[in-house]
Design an enzyme around this catalytic site. Structure first.
Site, PDB file in Angstrom:
ATOM      1  N   GLY A   1       0.347 -22.876 -13.771  1.00 47.95           N
ATOM      2  CA  GLY A   1      -0.489 -22.608 -12.607  1.00 47.95           C
ATOM      3  C   GLY A   1      -1.560 -21.558 -12.825  1.00 47.95           C
ATOM      4  O   GLY A   1      -2.421 -21.367 -11.970  1.00 47.95           O
TER       5      GLY A   1
ATOM      6  N   GLY B   1       0.819  -1.206   0.000  1.00 48.20           N
ATOM      7  CA  GLY B   1       0.000   0.000   0.000  1.00 48.20           C
ATOM      8  C   GLY B   1       0.853   1.257   0.000  1.00 48.20           C
ATOM      9  O   GLY B   1       2.071   1.207   0.190  1.00 48.20           O
TER      10      GLY B   1
ATOM     11  N   TYR C   1      -2.214 -19.596  -2.443  1.00 44.30           N
ATOM     12  CA  TYR C   1      -3.054 -18.418  -2.262  1.00 44.30           C
ATOM     13  C   TYR C   1      -4.532 -18.798  -2.263  1.00 44.30           C
ATOM     14  O   TYR C   1      -5.313 -18.369  -1.404  1.00 44.30           O
ATOM     15  CB  TYR C   1      -2.757 -17.401  -3.362  1.00 44.30           C
ATOM     16  CG  TYR C   1      -3.695 -16.226  -3.416  1.00 44.30           C
ATOM     17  CD1 TYR C   1      -3.826 -15.373  -2.328  1.00 44.30           C
ATOM     18  CD2 TYR C   1      -4.445 -15.960  -4.555  1.00 44.30           C
ATOM     19  CE1 TYR C   1      -4.691 -14.276  -2.369  1.00 44.30           C
ATOM     20  CE2 TYR C   1      -5.304 -14.872  -4.614  1.00 44.30           C
ATOM     21  CZ  TYR C   1      -5.431 -14.039  -3.518  1.00 44.30           C
ATOM     22  OH  TYR C   1      -6.282 -12.964  -3.569  1.00 44.30           O
TER      23      TYR C   1
END
Length: 319
Positions: free
Chosen positions: A278, A39, A145
């Site tokens: 992937g 961020g 993830y």
């Protein structure tokens, strides 16, 4: 929606900053927790309280004590790079599982009205047999993830059943828009926009016929607001509190490149490279359940791409 105490984790990031801004504009008191690993301070809206902190930090509890609990927790903080999760699954789990549990335990101890969790439609469903894919489809994550995002939803379901946590999980499709990092690995729209702006060529991995469901960040913000209040039925399964956030329309990478060059008014060379292992071939989500709460994707792909390109071309890339 007025005067609530709202915590946005990851609120200095691309999507989280837009969400924090929207809560503020609706009259809520907003706190942001972000470690600024991805961020940016420049993304933080005026008029909110900012604490630079890792969501795994035990000191997070002190913020809850100071505020006296939150009416809404919006959990955007996450490790979002699929390839990083493959390279270091434990680091991915530290943020996406341990970090979530730290926030959830603070919420359990100090109270929360509603917990809005950001999941991911593409990585949770994997290569789905049905497209657009509904929330009840089989869960087939093919990356660490994806596993952590799905695991997080099961933790939320547990807290709902055992501790009475009121929550909603938003399964995003491919989000794009202003403030998306044009230099990082995530966000093909921002990456392509930046390369078109600079006159560099575009590299497409594979044949370019893989598809994604691109949803504009402003519509995603509206989805967050839509599930932040109002009754939700008690969940009998993990899917009962899940909402896909998507347009239901597939766009190929080749078409995306063409549309971006069209809105930019310039052509750049396009080359092809071997597809990356992937990565999903196709992803497109059914958002009928969220539309049942009055939400609609309002911004067309052409308009959203123009807004994003204009933002990046205007120097709004944070670097």
């Amino acid at each position: 929606m007025s005067g609530r105490r709202v915590l946005v984790t990851g609120g200095a990031g691309f999507i989280g900053s837009h969400v924090a801004e929207a809560y503020r504009d609706h009259g809520d008191q907003v706190w942001i927790v972000d470690d600024l690993s991805t961020g940016r301070v420049s993304n933080i809206p005026d008029g909110v309280e900012f604490r630079r902190m890792d969501i795994c930090d035990p000191e997070l509890d002190a913020l809850f004590k100071e505020v006296g609990g939150f009416d809404v927790i919006n959990h955007h903080a996450a490790q979002i790079d699929v390839r990083k999760s493959v390279a270091d699954p434990r680091a991915d789990a530290r943020i996406n599982i341990d970090g979530l549990l730290n926030v959830l335990e603070c919420a359990r101890r100090h109270g929360v009205g509603r917990f809005v969790f950001v999941s991911s439609g593409g990585v949770v469903y994997g290569e789905a047999d049905q497209r657009p894919t509904p929330e009840t489809s089989a869960k087939q994550p093919v990356s660490p993830y994806g596993v952590t995002k799905l695991s997080a939803e099961y933790y939320l379901y547990y807290y709902h059943q055992v501790h009475g946590l009121d929550y909603a999980a938003l399964r995003y499709s491919n989000v794009y828009g202003p403030r998306q990092d044009p230099h990082g690995e995530a966000g093909v729209v921002a990456l392509f926009s930046n390369r078109i702006r600079s006159g560099s060529g575009l590299t497409i991995y594979g044949d370019g016929e893989q598809t994604r469901d691109y949803v504009y960040v402003g519509d995603v913000v509206a989805a967050n607001l839509a599930v932040s209040e109002g009754p939700l039925e008690r969940a009998a399964s993990v899917d009962d509190r899940a909402f896909n956030v998507a347009t239901g329309t597939e766009t190929t990478v080749n078409e995306l490149a063409r549309l971006l060059m069209e809105v930019a008014g310039r052509e750049v060379p396009v080359s092809y490279a071997p597809e990356r292992p992937g990565e999903l071939r196709h992803s497109c989500l059914d958002a009928s359940r969220l539309r049942g709460r009055g939400w609609r994707a309002q911004v067309s792909l052409a308009e959203g791409l123009k807004r994003t390109y204009d933002y990046i071309a205007g120097g709004g890339n944070g670097r």
